[in-house]
Motif scaffolding. Structure first.
Motif, PDB file in Angstrom:
ATOM      1  N   GLU A 335      13.205 -59.175  59.150  1.00 41.67           N
ATOM      2  CA  GLU A 335      14.628 -59.123  58.813  1.00 41.67           C
ATOM      3  C   GLU A 335      15.112 -60.481  58.311  1.00 41.67           C
ATOM      4  O   GLU A 335      15.875 -60.569  57.339  1.00 41.67           O
ATOM      5  N   GLU A 336      14.686 -61.543  58.973  1.00 43.03           N
ATOM      6  CA  GLU A 336      15.091 -62.887  58.564  1.00 43.03           C
ATOM      7  C   GLU A 336      14.550 -63.231  57.175  1.00 43.03           C
ATOM      8  O   GLU A 336      15.257 -63.820  56.347  1.00 43.03           O
ATOM      9  N   LEU A 337      13.308 -62.857  56.905  1.00 40.94           N
ATOM     10  CA  LEU A 337      12.705 -63.136  55.606  1.00 40.94           C
ATOM     11  C   LEU A 337      13.463 -62.449  54.478  1.00 40.94           C
ATOM     12  O   LEU A 337      13.788 -63.061  53.452  1.00 40.94           O
ATOM     13  N   THR A 338      13.722 -61.167  54.636  1.00 42.68           N
ATOM     14  CA  THR A 338      14.393 -60.410  53.576  1.00 42.68           C
ATOM     15  C   THR A 338      15.850 -60.854  53.408  1.00 42.68           C
ATOM     16  O   THR A 338      16.419 -60.738  52.317  1.00 42.68           O
ATOM     17  N   ARG A 339      16.429 -61.387  54.463  1.00 43.52           N
ATOM     18  CA  ARG A 339      17.824 -61.827  54.409  1.00 43.52           C
ATOM     19  C   ARG A 339      17.970 -63.212  53.756  1.00 43.52           C
ATOM     20  O   ARG A 339      18.972 -63.490  53.097  1.00 43.52           O
ATOM     21  N   ASN A 340      16.984 -64.082  53.929  1.00 44.58           N
ATOM     22  CA  ASN A 340      17.144 -65.483  53.530  1.00 44.58           C
ATOM     23  C   ASN A 340      16.324 -65.924  52.324  1.00 44.58           C
ATOM     24  O   ASN A 340      16.648 -66.940  51.714  1.00 44.58           O
ATOM     25  N   LEU A 341      15.263 -65.207  51.993  1.00 49.85           N
ATOM     26  CA  LEU A 341      14.399 -65.659  50.908  1.00 49.85           C
ATOM     27  C   LEU A 341      14.712 -64.949  49.595  1.00 49.85           C
ATOM     28  O   LEU A 341      14.995 -63.760  49.582  1.00 49.85           O
ATOM     29  N   VAL A 342      14.640 -65.717  48.509  1.00 54.70           N
ATOM     30  CA  VAL A 342      14.652 -65.122  47.173  1.00 54.70           C
ATOM     31  C   VAL A 342      13.196 -64.790  46.859  1.00 54.70           C
ATOM     32  O   VAL A 342      12.323 -65.656  46.918  1.00 54.70           O
ATOM     33  N   LEU A 343      12.933 -63.530  46.547  1.00 53.13           N
ATOM     34  CA  LEU A 343      11.560 -63.069  46.364  1.00 53.13           C
ATOM     35  C   LEU A 343      11.250 -62.815  44.899  1.00 53.13           C
ATOM     36  O   LEU A 343      12.134 -62.466  44.114  1.00 53.13           O
ATOM     37  N   LYS A 344      10.003 -63.004  44.541  1.00 57.58           N
ATOM     38  CA  LYS A 344       9.550 -62.666  43.199  1.00 57.58           C
ATOM     39  C   LYS A 344       8.565 -61.518  43.291  1.00 57.58           C
ATOM     40  O   LYS A 344       7.806 -61.405  44.265  1.00 57.58           O
ATOM     41  N   GLU A 345       8.595 -60.652  42.312  1.00 63.28           N
ATOM     42  CA  GLU A 345       7.704 -59.500  42.275  1.00 63.28           C
ATOM     43  C   GLU A 345       6.452 -59.850  41.463  1.00 63.28           C
ATOM     44  O   GLU A 345       6.551 -60.324  40.329  1.00 63.28           O
ATOM     45  N   GLU A 346       5.300 -59.650  42.062  1.00 67.22           N
ATOM     46  CA  GLU A 346       4.027 -59.821  41.353  1.00 67.22           C
ATOM     47  C   GLU A 346       3.243 -58.527  41.537  1.00 67.22           C
ATOM     48  O   GLU A 346       2.551 -58.343  42.536  1.00 67.22           O
ATOM     49  N   GLY A 347       3.418 -57.630  40.553  1.00 62.32           N
ATOM     50  CA  GLY A 347       2.855 -56.297  40.711  1.00 62.32           C
ATOM     51  C   GLY A 347       3.594 -55.585  41.819  1.00 62.32           C
ATOM     52  O   GLY A 347       4.829 -55.496  41.817  1.00 62.32           O
ATOM     53  N   GLU A 348       2.849 -55.114  42.803  1.00 63.41           N
ATOM     54  CA  GLU A 348       3.472 -54.425  43.940  1.00 63.41           C
ATOM     55  C   GLU A 348       3.750 -55.369  45.108  1.00 63.41           C
ATOM     56  O   GLU A 348       4.234 -54.940  46.160  1.00 63.41           O
ATOM     57  N   LEU A 351       6.653 -62.014  47.040  1.00 64.92           N
ATOM     58  CA  LEU A 351       6.285 -63.335  47.525  1.00 64.92           C
ATOM     59  C   LEU A 351       7.481 -64.266  47.440  1.00 64.92           C
ATOM     60  O   LEU A 351       8.375 -64.085  46.596  1.00 64.92           O
ATOM     61  N   PRO A 352       7.550 -65.292  48.310  1.00 64.24           N
ATOM     62  CA  PRO A 352       8.663 -66.255  48.237  1.00 64.24           C
ATOM     63  C   PRO A 352       8.692 -66.953  46.885  1.00 64.24           C
ATOM     64  O   PRO A 352       7.651 -67.374  46.365  1.00 64.24           O
ATOM     65  N   LEU A 353       9.880 -67.100  46.308  1.00 63.37           N
ATOM     66  CA  LEU A 353      10.012 -67.714  45.002  1.00 63.37           C
ATOM     67  C   LEU A 353       9.939 -69.232  45.082  1.00 63.37           C
ATOM     68  O   LEU A 353       9.354 -69.883  44.225  1.00 63.37           O
ATOM     69  N   ASN A 354      10.517 -69.794  46.148  1.00 63.32           N
ATOM     70  CA  ASN A 354      10.623 -71.250  46.250  1.00 63.32           C
ATOM     71  C   ASN A 354      10.158 -71.699  47.635  1.00 63.32           C
ATOM     72  O   ASN A 354      10.634 -71.208  48.660  1.00 63.32           O
ATOM     73  N   LEU A 355       9.234 -72.651  47.663  1.00 63.87           N
ATOM     74  CA  LEU A 355       8.682 -73.128  48.933  1.00 63.87           C
ATOM     75  C   LEU A 355       9.748 -73.771  49.819  1.00 63.87           C
ATOM     76  O   LEU A 355       9.680 -73.684  51.047  1.00 63.87           O
ATOM     77  N   LYS A 356      10.740 -74.405  49.209  1.00 67.43           N
ATOM     78  CA  LYS A 356      11.761 -75.095  49.994  1.00 67.43           C
ATOM     79  C   LYS A 356      12.574 -74.130  50.850  1.00 67.43           C
ATOM     80  O   LYS A 356      13.141 -74.525  51.881  1.00 67.43           O
ATOM     81  N   GLU A 357      12.635 -72.875  50.445  1.00 64.55           N
ATOM     82  CA  GLU A 357      13.479 -71.914  51.163  1.00 64.55           C
ATOM     83  C   GLU A 357      12.966 -71.583  52.563  1.00 64.55           C
ATOM     84  O   GLU A 357      13.714 -71.070  53.386  1.00 64.55           O
ATOM     85  N   VAL A 358      11.673 -71.865  52.824  1.00 67.66           N
ATOM     86  CA  VAL A 358      11.150 -71.530  54.150  1.00 67.66           C
ATOM     87  C   VAL A 358      11.811 -72.371  55.235  1.00 67.66           C
ATOM     88  O   VAL A 358      11.745 -72.032  56.416  1.00 67.66           O
ATOM     89  N   SER A 359      12.467 -73.467  54.848  1.00 72.99           N
ATOM     90  CA  SER A 359      13.173 -74.294  55.839  1.00 72.99           C
ATOM     91  C   SER A 359      14.363 -73.559  56.449  1.00 72.99           C
ATOM     92  O   SER A 359      14.881 -73.952  57.498  1.00 72.99           O
ATOM     93  N   LYS A 360      14.826 -72.477  55.780  1.00 74.30           N
ATOM     94  CA  LYS A 360      15.956 -71.696  56.297  1.00 74.30           C
ATOM     95  C   LYS A 360      15.553 -70.761  57.444  1.00 74.30           C
ATOM     96  O   LYS A 360      16.409 -70.184  58.112  1.00 74.30           O
ATOM     97  N   LEU A 361      14.252 -70.581  57.651  1.00 71.38           N
ATOM     98  CA  LEU A 361      13.768 -69.530  58.551  1.00 71.38           C
ATOM     99  C   LEU A 361      13.737 -70.017  59.999  1.00 71.38           C
ATOM    100  O   LEU A 361      12.704 -70.424  60.528  1.00 71.38           O
TER     101      LEU A 361
END
Length: 507
Positions: A335-348, A351-361
């Motif tokens: 829930e925290e991941l989907t709420r706080n991370l901007v994700l990029k689609e690679e096929g199906e 994945l996290p778009l920006n490494l810096k965003e993991v500091s929000k978790l």
């Protein structure tokens, strides 16, 4: 005839088993190990060796946080075991000139040479200055911002996808060791060995490092005369240690040679051969100063590689084992991941778009802290006293007595963490305002304490968070039931038999 032979072996076996069982029961009235004439407390250690970490934890708690272990007489194997935060602060922070690694440590870790891990005084200060400068350099941060997502997305995740599609049972610990080894090789040596490939090629470095850790561990368990005899005869763990360090020497010599050749040819490659530790050494970079001997480069390169590979892979393995026992925590992290991370689609895949965003978790960070509390990658740390002293707990310390800070026990002490200390509870790390609760290193010892505190702490959290996020946003990790999950007898708290899992796609 056969029955008679079996009986002839069975009798002594039963007698020996019964004798050892009685020895195990022979504790003094406080429930502490009995100090036997000549043997000291060794019989108790031997009878509980299979569960050594937990048994020593019991003794430490019964003794109020500190007790003196008596080894075999005349072998210099006595040491003071402590998990008392006040003692830890005293030894690691306020009296570092009195409590050093010392000659006994150097003797046990002679194969590690003059690296940051095994040095004292001026040599340690010099090595630490280099490590600190490298890990805080802007080029290092730029490099890992590319390396971690690339290696996770193109190395680890494809292996998970393959295992899920093939419905294979895989050793999760082995996958994480390979993932961390590839990352460590790039960061330290500028070379990607691609050990995390379909088919899982052999990894001589990781095998050698594992053998070296285990053999060095037994140097602190066996009398010095015994392991030195093994070394002279080239048998047992000492033979494994010699072979391991020859393999490590050969591998690092090849890496150093490759870097030299690339520099000689004026080659400039992509991120895999960009800013790295060996290159800084070989070019006389401002971070490292003049190029040192190959031996010192090898010693410090191995130290940095093991700091990245062994610690990260160990934490990740125990983390997913804890998640398997606490599915409600997995749901909160997702829930925290989907709420706080901007994700990029690679096929199906997502994945996290920006490494810096993991500091929000925050909750993921708390769950990692909880894993480190219960399963610190380095379960104990030794120091040797240079003079007579008295610890805050009142325990007297003689000159040259070894003090063992047992961080594995610290995370399981009711006096430190409360009655729920054995529970996996990330909430204990979150304040009422929703921020991470900071605990003093003398209480939360996973990254050591004082001047020797682990310099790669922020990098370790970034690496593990990014890896975890990429996995659980796409896959479920199901631990195969019925496994014997126990720590190795080693200086690193890896699982003795690995962790067998099934990977399934999560939607």
């Amino acid at each position: 005839m056969i029955e008679a032979m079996l009986l002839s072996y069975l009798g002594p076996f039963l007698l020996a088993t019964s004798f050892l069982y009685v020895l195990r029961l022979l504790l003094n009235h406080n429930g502490m190990p009995w100090n036997w004439p000549l043997l000291g407390m060794t019989p108790t250690l031997l009878t509980s060796f299979h569960d050594m970490h937990n048994q020593i934890t019991v003794f430490v708690e019964r003794a109020g946080g500190t007790f003196l272990y008596r080894g075999i007489w005349f072998t210099n194997m006595d040491f003071l075991v402590t998990s008392d935060p006040e003692n830890v602060r005293y030894v690691m922070n306020t009296n570092t000139s009195t409590y050093i690694k010392g000659s006994e440590w150097k003797k046990g870790f002679d194969s590690f040479g003059d690296s940051l891990y095994s040095s004292d005084f001026e040599a340690w200060k010099h090595n630490r200055k280099i490590f600190h400068a490298f890990l805080n350099h802007h080029e290092f941060h730029q490099s890992i911002a590319k390396i971690i997502p690339t290696q996770t997305g193109k190395g680890l995740i494809p292996l998970f996808k393959h295992a899920a599609e093939a419905e294979q049972v895989v050793d999760l610990q082995d996958l994480f060791v390979r993932h961390s080894f590839d990352l460590a090789s790039i960061v330290v040596c500028g070379y990607n060995p691609k050990s995390l490939s379909i088919g899982l090629p052999s990894v001589p470095f990781s095998k050698a490092m594992d053998d070296a850790w285990k053999a060095t561990f037994f140097r602190f368990v066996l009398p010095e005369s015994m392991w030195k005899l093994q070394r002279w005869l080239q048998i047992g763990t000492e033979k494994k240690l010699r072979d391991a360090w020859k393999a490590l020497d050969d591998i690092l010599a090849e890496y150093i040679s490759m870097q030299r050749q690339q520099l000689k040819n004026g080659e400039h490659h992509n991120v895999d051969e960009g800013f790295n530790f060996l290159k800084c050494y070989l070019t006389g970079h401002e971070l490292t100063g003049p190029t040192p001997t190959d031996k010192l480069m090898r010693d410090n390169a191995i130290h940095m590689m093991l700091a990245i590979e062994d610690t990260s892979s160990t934490v990740l393995t125990w983390f997913f084992w804890n998640l398997s026992k606490n599915p409600h925590i997995l749901n909160k992290i997702r829930e925290e991941l989907t709420r706080n991370l901007v994700l990029k689609e690679e096929g199906e895949l997502r994945l996290p778009l920006n490494l810096k965003e993991v500091s929000k978790l925050v909750y993921l960070h708390a769950a990692l802290c909880e894993t480190l509390r219960l399963f610190p990658p380095v379960p104990f740390e030794f120091r040797t006293s240079t003079k007579r002293d008295t610890l805050p707990s009142g325990n007297r310390v003689n000159e040259k007595l070894k003090v063992m800070i047992f961080s594995y026990a610290m995370g399981r002490m009711r006096s430190i963490w409360g009655d729920d200390c054995h529970e996996f509870k990330p909430e204990r790390w979150i304040t009422a305002e929703g921020r991470i609760k900071r605990e003093p290193p003398s209480k939360f010892f996973a990254f050591i304490s004082g001047p020797r505190i682990y310099l790669g702490k922020d990098f370790a959290f970034t690496l593990t968070k990014a890896t975890i996020a990429s996995i659980i946003l796409n896959y479920d990790v199901e631990v195969v039931p019925g496994q014997n999950v126990i720590p190795k007898h080693s200086l690193i708290l890896q699982m003795k038999y690995g962790l067998m899992v099934r990977i399934k796609r999560w939607n």
